[in-house]
Design an enzyme around this catalytic site. Structure first.
Site, PDB file in Angstrom:
ATOM      1  N   ASP A 293     -27.447 -84.881 -27.836  1.00 43.21           N
ATOM      2  CA  ASP A 293     -27.395 -86.208 -27.987  1.00 43.21           C
ATOM      3  C   ASP A 293     -26.533 -86.635 -26.379  1.00 43.21           C
ATOM      4  O   ASP A 293     -25.822 -86.311 -25.845  1.00 43.21           O
ATOM      5  CB  ASP A 293     -26.098 -86.418 -29.106  1.00 43.21           C
ATOM      6  CG  ASP A 293     -26.230 -88.021 -29.338  1.00 43.21           C
ATOM      7  OD1 ASP A 293     -27.279 -88.853 -28.979  1.00 43.21           O
ATOM      8  OD2 ASP A 293     -25.420 -88.453 -30.080  1.00 43.21           O
TER       9      ASP A 293
ATOM     10  N   HIS B 239     -34.038 -89.265 -21.192  1.00 43.96           N
ATOM     11  CA  HIS B 239     -34.823 -88.087 -22.140  1.00 43.96           C
ATOM     12  C   HIS B 239     -35.447 -87.289 -20.981  1.00 43.96           C
ATOM     13  O   HIS B 239     -35.662 -86.051 -21.527  1.00 43.96           O
ATOM     14  CB  HIS B 239     -35.902 -88.907 -22.892  1.00 43.96           C
ATOM     15  CG  HIS B 239     -35.192 -89.931 -24.073  1.00 43.96           C
ATOM     16  ND1 HIS B 239     -34.015 -89.388 -24.805  1.00 43.96           N
ATOM     17  CD2 HIS B 239     -35.560 -91.165 -24.409  1.00 43.96           C
ATOM     18  CE1 HIS B 239     -33.816 -90.459 -25.541  1.00 43.96           C
ATOM     19  NE2 HIS B 239     -34.529 -91.539 -25.256  1.00 43.96           N
TER      20      HIS B 239
ATOM     21  N   LEU C  17     -36.407 -64.242 -28.968  1.00 42.75           N
ATOM     22  CA  LEU C  17     -35.630 -65.705 -29.320  1.00 42.75           C
ATOM     23  C   LEU C  17     -36.840 -66.525 -30.267  1.00 42.75           C
ATOM     24  O   LEU C  17     -37.709 -66.742 -30.004  1.00 42.75           O
ATOM     25  CB  LEU C  17     -35.215 -66.384 -28.123  1.00 42.75           C
ATOM     26  CG  LEU C  17     -34.927 -67.763 -28.449  1.00 42.75           C
ATOM     27  CD1 LEU C  17     -33.498 -67.834 -28.967  1.00 42.75           C
ATOM     28  CD2 LEU C  17     -34.644 -68.671 -27.113  1.00 42.75           C
TER      29      LEU C  17
HETATM   30  C1  IPE Z   1     -29.100 -87.205 -33.560  1.00 38.39           C
HETATM   31  O1  IPE Z   1     -28.756 -88.230 -32.608  1.00 38.39           O
HETATM   32  C2  IPE Z   1     -30.446 -86.883 -33.402  1.00 38.39           C
HETATM   33  C3  IPE Z   1     -30.876 -86.063 -32.303  1.00 38.39           C
HETATM   34  C4  IPE Z   1     -30.415 -85.665 -31.485  1.00 38.39           C
HETATM   35  C5  IPE Z   1     -32.280 -85.848 -32.653  1.00 38.39           C
HETATM   36  P1  IPE Z   1     -28.629 -89.672 -32.846  1.00 38.39           P
HETATM   37  O2  IPE Z   1     -28.375 -90.423 -31.663  1.00 38.39           O
HETATM   38  O3  IPE Z   1     -29.702 -89.973 -33.531  1.00 38.39           O
HETATM   39  O4  IPE Z   1     -27.065 -89.997 -34.046  1.00 38.39           O
HETATM   40  P2  IPE Z   1     -26.490 -90.949 -33.998  1.00 38.39           P
HETATM   41  O5  IPE Z   1     -27.185 -92.439 -34.481  1.00 38.39           O
HETATM   42  O6  IPE Z   1     -25.513 -91.197 -33.132  1.00 38.39           O
HETATM   43  O7  IPE Z   1     -25.719 -90.840 -35.517  1.00 38.39           O
HETATM   44  C1  IPE Z   2     -30.599 -87.814 -28.024  1.00 42.59           C
HETATM   45  O1  IPE Z   2     -30.120 -88.814 -27.039  1.00 42.59           O
HETATM   46  C2  IPE Z   2     -32.019 -87.694 -27.779  1.00 42.59           C
HETATM   47  C3  IPE Z   2     -32.629 -88.314 -29.335  1.00 42.59           C
HETATM   48  C4  IPE Z   2     -31.694 -88.769 -30.532  1.00 42.59           C
HETATM   49  C5  IPE Z   2     -33.995 -88.325 -29.418  1.00 42.59           C
HETATM   50  P1  IPE Z   2     -29.924 -90.404 -27.379  1.00 42.59           P
HETATM   51  O2  IPE Z   2     -31.305 -90.929 -27.311  1.00 42.59           O
HETATM   52  O3  IPE Z   2     -29.476 -90.516 -28.806  1.00 42.59           O
HETATM   53  O4  IPE Z   2     -28.816 -91.035 -26.458  1.00 42.59           O
HETATM   54  P2  IPE Z   2     -27.661 -91.772 -26.742  1.00 42.59           P
HETATM   55  O5  IPE Z   2     -26.851 -91.228 -28.067  1.00 42.59           O
HETATM   56  O6  IPE Z   2     -28.297 -93.133 -26.943  1.00 42.59           O
HETATM   57  O7  IPE Z   2     -26.855 -91.843 -25.473  1.00 42.59           O
HETATM   58 MG    MG Z   3     -27.511 -90.615 -29.664  1.00 43.75          MG
END
Ligand code: IPE
Ligand code: IPE
Ligand code: MG
Length: 241
Positions: free
Chosen positions: A22, A39, A133
């Site tokens: 995240d 990303h 792995l």
């Molecule tokens: C969790 O992250 C999902 C992934 C890392 C794929 P999110 O960014 O979607 O989670 P929330 O919305 O902060 O809970």
């Molecule tokens: C995690 O990073 C990737 C996915 C959930 C696909 P985010 O896109 O949730 O990044 P933040 O949380 O908005 O910083």
């Molecule tokens: Mg996120």
């Protein structure tokens, strides 16, 4: 074993590490860039963490890449995420083969576009006999969805009174070792619907580091911290007092 200056007990490695990757969006925002840059940088972190996992002899690495709730994001971002996934499959194919890595998927991939779905299936097939792995890529994955699809399969088989061990056969993770350690980057202190069943006795490692900034060294430090935890599983270890 000592890697990147960190001493790990190789006999007590976690069998299975999960990561909620995240913070990509915030990483980009901090730099005044569109979220897609985050990303893209996050995909590079995946490569680094897969590499170090294979190197230390980890058995299984579960990566949360796209949740059942992430469909609520703007279409453009969703398209970018899947295009990055297809790119990852292309560029990493040879590397994964060379490193004896196997790939499985958790989640309902029937909902993905045909292109992504078939390139994923082809890659899984190419890597299926590898013995190093295992990467468990969690795509369109939700812990509740996983449990419900298991219940529905059980009902369709007219099974009654399943045990925990029988129930687990219907989860995506069947056959994988216990989830020992779950890492979440970006400072959020929640599980966001990841591995709800499997996390019953998992150790958690939360870090404020955003996923694109997460290093091999911090990954090893998380494992080191895991090795210093005392896991009790509800028992009392010291019965003298
Ligand atoms: C969790 O992250 C999902 C992934 C890392 C794929 P999110 O960014 O979607 O989670 P929330 O919305 O902060 O809970
Ligand atoms: C995690 O990073 C990737 C996915 C959930 C696909 P985010 O896109 O949730 O990044 P933040 O949380 O908005 O910083
Ligand atoms: Mg996120």
């Amino acid at each position: 074993m000592k890697i990147l200056g960190i001493e790990l007990d190789e006999i007590r490695l976690p069998q299975h590490v999960g990561i909620i990757m995240d913070g990509n969006g915030r990483w980009a925002q901090k730099r005044g860039l569109p979220r897609v840059f985050g990303h893209r940088a996050g995909a590079k972190t995946v490569r680094r963490i897969v590499e170090i996992s294979a190197k230390i002899g980890l058995k299984c690495l579960s990566l949360f890449a796209f949740s059942t709730e992430n469909w609520e994001r703007p279409d453009k971002e969703i398209k970018t995420l899947f295009s990055l996934l297809r790119q990852y499959i292309k560029t990493e194919r040879e590397n994964l083969k060379k490193n004896n890595i196997k790939l499985i998927v958790s989640g309902d991939i029937s909902k993905l576009d045909l292109d992504t779905k078939s390139s994923l299936e082809q890659l899984m097939d190419e890597l299926k006999n590898n013995t190093g792995l295992t990467i468990n890529l969690c795509i369109n994955y939700g812990g509740r969805q996983e449990i419900i699809q298991a219940v529905n399969k059980i009902l369709s088989l007219n099974l009654k009174n399943v045990t925990e061990a029988e129930f687990e056969k219907f989860l995506y993770t069947y056959g994988l070792p216990e989830l020992d350690l779950l890492i979440r980057t970006s400072g959020e202190l929640r599980i966001s619907n990841f591995m709800l069943w499997q996390a019953a006795y998992t150790e958690f490692y939360f870090t404020k580091t955003l996923w694109p900034d997460f290093t091999q060294k911090e990954f090893l430090l998380a494992i080191k911290e895991f090795q210093n935890r005392q896991r009790r599983f509800g028992k009392i270890l010291d019965t003298k007092t």
